[in-house]
Design an enzyme around this catalytic site. Sequence first.
Site: not given
Length: 290
Positions: A257-260
């Site tokens: 889950v690409p929180c970056h």
Amino acid sequence: MNVATSIPTDITPDGTDYDTVRRVIEMLTEDYREQPSLERLAGRLGQSPTQLQKVFTRWAGLSPKAFLQAVTLDRAKRLLREEDMPLLEASIEVGLSGPGRLHDLFVTHEAMSPGEWKARGGGLTIRYGYHPSPFGTALVMVTDRGLAGLAFADPGEERASFEDMARRWPNAAYIEDSAATTRYAARIFDSDRWSAEEPLRIFLIGSDFQVRVWQALLKVPFGKATTYSRIADEIGQPSASRAVGAAVGRNPISFVVPCHRALGKGGELTGYHWGLTRKRAILGWEAGRA
DNA sequence: GGTCTGGGTATCT
DNA sequence: AGATACCCAGACC
């Protein structure tokens, strides 16, 4: 049990590539005023300049200099400007049960029902294991409904990482079982093994609001970025950008889950639960592959 | 910098 | 179940 004994040995004799890369990124960003030369960086790490250049480029797909340019403010701002988010397509289903396809590449997700969420992991069995990754040791947590957690740890911080994760679902049963997690780890970090035909199953354990934020993140394409306020718009609560930030920070499955890919409105990197250096590393790594 | 912010969480009652 | 206080990877002035 002793966590440290279960961690696979490093890939290279003096530590993982990421460890080297992490230190280079730290030096480049923290001492940006001096803009240390490759020679100087190599000297401080006790390596030859050519060796360092090679390791870094193999890891990032970019030279150290190009990497630094890739994660500068200018570049982030451009990314945000050019990005016409496909996010705006349709609304996110609010329903909290049943699988739904969200990720362009490879993820199907299932979320907890509110009742299950209130149980704080009660009745859930979580198997976990530590695995090397391009961004340091990864702690992988799986349930029989799919991948539930992915955390990172700097050397020596493995136990802290586990506790950080276990606190989220205090009533779950935890079993160390790297045999169960290793195939997840192998797939997650090898983009050649991402496929739409055989998506990765993930299981989002969070409040309704959190899950909606994480679903919005899953729509941000590889190598792109969005902002906290855009996510707030996306989930129909345009004034909740600050709450979005908090929810992004609580994302339990980092990287997948690409929180970056969530940045401040002006393109600043703002924060990252597993360290800003790691956020830079992941964004740069994606830039080298996008 | 300060200040307002919305939602999550912990800790009461 | 409701009230309250405190936390935050934001936004705006």
